[in-house]
Design a protein around this motif. Structure first.
Motif, PDB file in Angstrom:
ATOM      1  N   ALA A  45     102.918  65.853  21.702  1.00 29.58           N
ATOM      2  CA  ALA A  45     101.675  65.197  22.122  1.00 29.58           C
ATOM      3  C   ALA A  45     101.965  64.175  23.236  1.00 29.58           C
ATOM      4  O   ALA A  45     101.234  64.099  24.223  1.00 29.58           O
ATOM      5  N   ARG A  46     103.056  63.441  23.054  1.00 31.06           N
ATOM      6  CA  ARG A  46     103.387  62.420  24.071  1.00 31.06           C
ATOM      7  C   ARG A  46     103.672  63.062  25.422  1.00 31.06           C
ATOM      8  O   ARG A  46     103.182  62.612  26.450  1.00 31.06           O
ATOM      9  N   SER A  47     104.448  64.154  25.403  1.00 34.40           N
ATOM     10  CA  SER A  47     104.778  64.829  26.662  1.00 34.40           C
ATOM     11  C   SER A  47     103.512  65.377  27.307  1.00 34.40           C
ATOM     12  O   SER A  47     103.340  65.289  28.529  1.00 34.40           O
ATOM     13  N   ALA A  48     102.630  65.965  26.482  1.00 32.59           N
ATOM     14  CA  ALA A  48     101.392  66.544  27.016  1.00 32.59           C
ATOM     15  C   ALA A  48     100.557  65.455  27.686  1.00 32.59           C
ATOM     16  O   ALA A  48     100.029  65.664  28.789  1.00 32.59           O
ATOM     17  N   VAL A  49     100.452  64.296  27.046  1.00 36.61           N
ATOM     18  CA  VAL A  49      99.648  63.201  27.611  1.00 36.61           C
ATOM     19  C   VAL A  49     100.274  62.707  28.918  1.00 36.61           C
ATOM     20  O   VAL A  49      99.576  62.521  29.921  1.00 36.61           O
ATOM     21  N   VAL A  50     101.583  62.529  28.907  1.00 33.54           N
ATOM     22  CA  VAL A  50     102.258  62.043  30.120  1.00 33.54           C
ATOM     23  C   VAL A  50     102.032  63.025  31.273  1.00 33.54           C
ATOM     24  O   VAL A  50     101.732  62.616  32.404  1.00 33.54           O
ATOM     25  N   ALA A  51     102.139  64.316  30.975  1.00 35.20           N
ATOM     26  CA  ALA A  51     101.934  65.338  32.010  1.00 35.20           C
ATOM     27  C   ALA A  51     100.499  65.275  32.539  1.00 35.20           C
ATOM     28  O   ALA A  51     100.260  65.333  33.755  1.00 35.20           O
ATOM     29  N   TYR A  52      99.564  65.117  31.626  1.00 35.12           N
ATOM     30  CA  TYR A  52      98.143  65.047  32.008  1.00 35.12           C
ATOM     31  C   TYR A  52      97.904  63.858  32.945  1.00 35.12           C
ATOM     32  O   TYR A  52      97.277  63.995  34.006  1.00 35.12           O
ATOM     33  N   LEU A  53      98.439  62.690  32.553  1.00 33.22           N
ATOM     34  CA  LEU A  53      98.237  61.497  33.375  1.00 33.22           C
ATOM     35  C   LEU A  53      98.865  61.686  34.754  1.00 33.22           C
ATOM     36  O   LEU A  53      98.297  61.302  35.773  1.00 33.22           O
ATOM     37  N   PHE A  54     100.048  62.304  34.749  1.00 30.26           N
ATOM     38  CA  PHE A  54     100.782  62.516  35.988  1.00 30.26           C
ATOM     39  C   PHE A  54      99.958  63.391  36.946  1.00 30.26           C
ATOM     40  O   PHE A  54      99.813  63.075  38.124  1.00 30.26           O
ATOM     41  N   VAL A  55      99.399  64.463  36.408  1.00 32.19           N
ATOM     42  CA  VAL A  55      98.623  65.396  37.236  1.00 32.19           C
ATOM     43  C   VAL A  55      97.346  64.724  37.738  1.00 32.19           C
ATOM     44  O   VAL A  55      97.050  64.735  38.933  1.00 32.19           O
ATOM     45  N   ILE A  56      96.594  64.123  36.808  1.00 32.97           N
ATOM     46  CA  ILE A  56      95.302  63.541  37.174  1.00 32.97           C
ATOM     47  C   ILE A  56      95.472  62.436  38.219  1.00 32.97           C
ATOM     48  O   ILE A  56      94.713  62.349  39.193  1.00 32.97           O
ATOM     49  N   ARG A  57      96.492  61.602  38.018  1.00 29.66           N
ATOM     50  CA  ARG A  57      96.653  60.478  38.955  1.00 29.66           C
ATOM     51  C   ARG A  57      97.088  60.939  40.334  1.00 29.66           C
ATOM     52  O   ARG A  57      96.932  60.217  41.311  1.00 29.66           O
ATOM     53  N   GLY A  58      97.620  62.157  40.384  1.00 31.61           N
ATOM     54  CA  GLY A  58      98.117  62.652  41.677  1.00 31.61           C
ATOM     55  C   GLY A  58      97.093  63.442  42.463  1.00 31.61           C
ATOM     56  O   GLY A  58      97.392  63.934  43.552  1.00 31.61           O
ATOM     57  N   ILE A  59      95.898  63.612  41.922  1.00 35.28           N
ATOM     58  CA  ILE A  59      94.878  64.421  42.619  1.00 35.28           C
ATOM     59  C   ILE A  59      93.678  63.539  42.952  1.00 35.28           C
ATOM     60  O   ILE A  59      93.163  62.846  42.072  1.00 35.28           O
ATOM     61  N   PRO A  60      93.195  63.582  44.198  1.00 35.12           N
ATOM     62  CA  PRO A  60      91.995  62.793  44.525  1.00 35.12           C
ATOM     63  C   PRO A  60      90.786  63.336  43.759  1.00 35.12           C
ATOM     64  O   PRO A  60      90.685  64.548  43.523  1.00 35.12           O
ATOM     65  N   LEU A  61      89.892  62.437  43.397  1.00 36.60           N
ATOM     66  CA  LEU A  61      88.716  62.825  42.615  1.00 36.60           C
ATOM     67  C   LEU A  61      87.870  63.861  43.352  1.00 36.60           C
ATOM     68  O   LEU A  61      87.366  64.812  42.753  1.00 36.60           O
ATOM     69  N   LEU A  62      87.762  63.696  44.671  1.00 34.13           N
ATOM     70  CA  LEU A  62      86.923  64.614  45.442  1.00 34.13           C
ATOM     71  C   LEU A  62      87.459  66.046  45.348  1.00 34.13           C
ATOM     72  O   LEU A  62      86.692  67.010  45.197  1.00 34.13           O
ATOM     73  N   VAL A  63      88.786  66.162  45.411  1.00 30.22           N
ATOM     74  CA  VAL A  63      89.415  67.488  45.303  1.00 30.22           C
ATOM     75  C   VAL A  63      89.133  68.072  43.924  1.00 30.22           C
ATOM     76  O   VAL A  63      88.797  69.250  43.781  1.00 30.22           O
ATOM     77  N   LEU A  64      89.246  67.223  42.910  1.00 27.09           N
ATOM     78  CA  LEU A  64      89.020  67.666  41.537  1.00 27.09           C
ATOM     79  C   LEU A  64      87.567  68.143  41.353  1.00 27.09           C
ATOM     80  O   LEU A  64      87.308  69.175  40.732  1.00 27.09           O
ATOM     81  N   LEU A  65      86.631  67.379  41.933  1.00 21.50           N
ATOM     82  CA  LEU A  65      85.213  67.736  41.831  1.00 21.50           C
ATOM     83  C   LEU A  65      84.948  69.071  42.506  1.00 21.50           C
ATOM     84  O   LEU A  65      84.300  69.967  41.945  1.00 21.50           O
ATOM     85  N   THR A  66      85.460  69.209  43.730  1.00 19.30           N
ATOM     86  CA  THR A  66      85.219  70.431  44.501  1.00 19.30           C
ATOM     87  C   THR A  66      85.856  71.623  43.808  1.00 19.30           C
ATOM     88  O   THR A  66      85.256  72.695  43.684  1.00 19.30           O
ATOM     89  N   PHE A  67      87.083  71.417  43.342  1.00 19.54           N
ATOM     90  CA  PHE A  67      87.828  72.470  42.656  1.00 19.54           C
ATOM     91  C   PHE A  67      87.037  72.959  41.436  1.00 19.54           C
ATOM     92  O   PHE A  67      86.844  74.154  41.234  1.00 19.54           O
ATOM     93  N   THR A  68      86.542  72.004  40.647  1.00 23.19           N
ATOM     94  CA  THR A  68      85.793  72.373  39.442  1.00 23.19           C
ATOM     95  C   THR A  68      84.498  73.090  39.821  1.00 23.19           C
ATOM     96  O   THR A  68      84.074  74.043  39.161  1.00 23.19           O
ATOM     97  N   TYR A  69      83.891  72.625  40.908  1.00 24.14           N
ATOM     98  CA  TYR A  69      82.637  73.201  41.380  1.00 24.14           C
ATOM     99  C   TYR A  69      82.801  74.698  41.677  1.00 24.14           C
ATOM    100  O   TYR A  69      81.954  75.508  41.340  1.00 24.14           O
ATOM    101  N   TYR A  70      83.959  75.042  42.282  1.00 28.90           N
ATOM    102  CA  TYR A  70      84.190  76.450  42.608  1.00 28.90           C
ATOM    103  C   TYR A  70      84.791  77.213  41.440  1.00 28.90           C
ATOM    104  O   TYR A  70      84.606  78.414  41.297  1.00 28.90           O
ATOM    105  N   LEU A  71      85.561  76.472  40.588  1.00 27.63           N
ATOM    106  CA  LEU A  71      86.282  77.144  39.509  1.00 27.63           C
ATOM    107  C   LEU A  71      85.362  77.528  38.358  1.00 27.63           C
ATOM    108  O   LEU A  71      85.463  78.632  37.812  1.00 27.63           O
TER     109      LEU A  71
END
Lengths: 278, 217
Positions: free
Chosen positions: B50-76
């Motif tokens: 669980a700890r590794s999964a959370v750390v990985a999640y934080l690492f990924v999320i913090r490294g992606i701009p919100l706008l990219v995430l929004l657009t990506f989800t919009y198309y995905l």
């Protein structure tokens, strides 16, 4: 003849009086912080109602010993039991140590009161809330009864007028007396005191020691780590001297303080007396 | 004054947009907060997986701009077959994104409590859950409240990005009025003033909390 018989039977009963029951049993406890061995195969037995004072130089393992009793500090070897019940580990059929479940460890800790050097009151709660929180939430005692008991305990430590205060508004000595009341509110079988006067101004030390003396008179089983030698002499049934993670010597206060058997204790007391001239 | 006529005509439309902005931010902040607490707890007390999964999640999320995430989800999202109304899609993305930051705020709050508080609670026989509930959380949340409010301010401002994926809120409303009136300066000045009022109110509240935290220690 009748008299003799009655004397004999009372003597027989007195062979194992209630006071002689073992309350705390530590056997072969070893603890290390990395490469540093803080406790080395320490065994200590404390009888019900006995007051044991632990002295020794800084870094000798006194505080760690105390923290191992209620498993605030984990240890690599050994077993601790209080009132006949294991606290952190039990031995299985093959004499292997098995760690108790967290719930059982928490239940065992209810029987062990501890008072810390730095008081450790909960700053977001009032004095009364600090004292009743655990009895109500851990032991399920009705709030009204817990509050009545808390007021009794506060009266005992002379703080009846501070019920509604927050800890930040109390002096160190007052905070420490609240901490004693908080530990007592759980009706512990044994009380541990970890250098409880070390963080206090000298003029506040007396009030805390008086509360502890009262407790000892009431028959509480106590293990006290302290640097207050004259207090140790007054309160202790037995003094234990620790150095380098082992118990070097133990005995009656007068014997250990005035005619120690080991050179290590003599040297410690010499240095202490030179410094404090008591 | 005549130059500001487009703003005076369009102010009600802007306020409706601001209402949508507030609704979106308020809807996202609830799951973001709950998610943040959950992630913080998993990172502190979870097993190794669980700890590794959370750390990985934080690492990924913090490294992606919100706008990219929004657009990506919009198309995905349409590709995955998940049929989520755009409003809820955006709320999920905002919540997931801000939960990552909030978890760090809550974790810092818990870690900044002295170890002695944990010791005292444990020594009174409290189980971990009770200890967190009555000793650790009340103090940690108090310590975490000023940075938490800052994150809320940031979340309100971040909602302006969702106009890129076609969702209607204050920024989108402003753009629409600009297209009709050709008065970008006046309209966006009005929109900025509204954003400022919302965020300034929140920031004042944050300052108030900060004073309370500092006053208590």
């Amino acid at each position: 003849m009748e008299n003799t018989l009655s004397d004999a039977s009372s003597a027989a009963i007195d062979i194992v009086p209630a006071q002689q029951r073992v309350m705390l049993e530590m056997s072969g406890v070893s603890k290390r912080f990395g490469a540093l061995e803080v406790l080395r195969d320490v065994s200590l037995s404390v009888q019900t109602g006995e007051v044991v004072v632990v002295i020794g130089p800084s870094g000798s393992g006194k505080t760690t010993l105390l923290r191992c009793i209620n498993l605030l500090e984990d240890y690599e070897r050994g077993i601790v039991s209080v009132d006949g019940e294991p606290v952190g580990y039990r031995l299985d059929a093959r004499n292997q140590r098995v760690r108790l479940a967290e719930r059982d460890i928490a239940a065992a800790r209810e029987k062990i009161g501890i008072v810390f050097q730095s008081f450790n009151l909960f700053p977001h709660m009032t004095v009364l809330q600090n004292i009743v929180a655990a009895p109500v939430r851990v032991r399920g005692i009705p709030r009204a009864r817990a509050e009545a008991r808390a007021r009794e305990l506060l009266a005992m430590v002379g703080l009846s007028d501070k019920v509604a205060e927050h800890p930040v508004r109390l002096s160190g000595g007052q905070q420490q007396r609240v901490a004693i009341a908080r530990a007592l509110a759980m009706d512990p079988k044994i009380m541990l005191f970890d250098e409880v006067t070390s963080a206090l101004d000298p003029e506040l030390v007396g009030e805390v020691l008086a509360a502890m003396q009262q407790l000892a008179r009431d028959g509480m089983t106590m293990v006290v780590v302290t640097h207050e030698m004259s207090f140790a002499r007054d309160i202790a049934d037995r003094i234990v001297f620790m150095d380098d993670g082992v118990i070097v010597e133990q005995g009656k206060p007068d014997q250990l303080l005035f005619s120690p058997r080991t050179e290590r204790v003599r040297a410690f007391l010499r240095r202490y007396n030179d410094r404090y001239r008591i | 004054m005549k130059e500001f006529a487009p703003l005076l005509h369009g102010y009600w439309y802007l306020f409706r947009g601001a209402g949508m902005t507030l609704l979106m931010a308020a809807t996202a902040v609830v799951p973001a907060t709950l998610g943040g607490v959950l992630l913080a707890l998993l990172q502190m007390f979870g097993n190794r997986f669980a700890r590794s999964a959370v750390v990985a999640y934080l690492f990924v999320i913090r490294g992606i701009p919100l706008l990219v995430l929004l657009t990506f989800t919009y198309y995905l999202l349409p590709l995955t077959g998940i049929d989520l109304p755009p409003f809820w899609g955006v709320v999920v993305v905002l919540a997931c994104y801000y939960a990552a930051f909030m978890s760090e705020v809550f974790r810092a709050g818990m870690l900044s409590l002295p170890r002695a508080q944990w010791d005292a609670a444990r020594s009174l026989g409290m189980t971990r859950r009770l200890m967190l509930q009555i000793v650790i959380f009340p103090q940690a949340l108090r310590l975490a409240s000023p940075p938490f409010v800052s994150l809320c301010v940031s979340l309100v401002k971040a909602t302006s990005l969702v106009s890129i994926v076609g969702l209607w809120e204050l920024t989108m409303a402003s753009r629409e009025i600009v297209e009709r009136t050709l008065a970008p300066f006046q309209i966006f000045l009005g929109a900025a003033a509204i954003y400022f009022c919302i965020c300034y109110t929140l920031a004042l509240y944050g300052k108030h909390l900060e004073r309370r935290v500092l006053g208590g220690h």
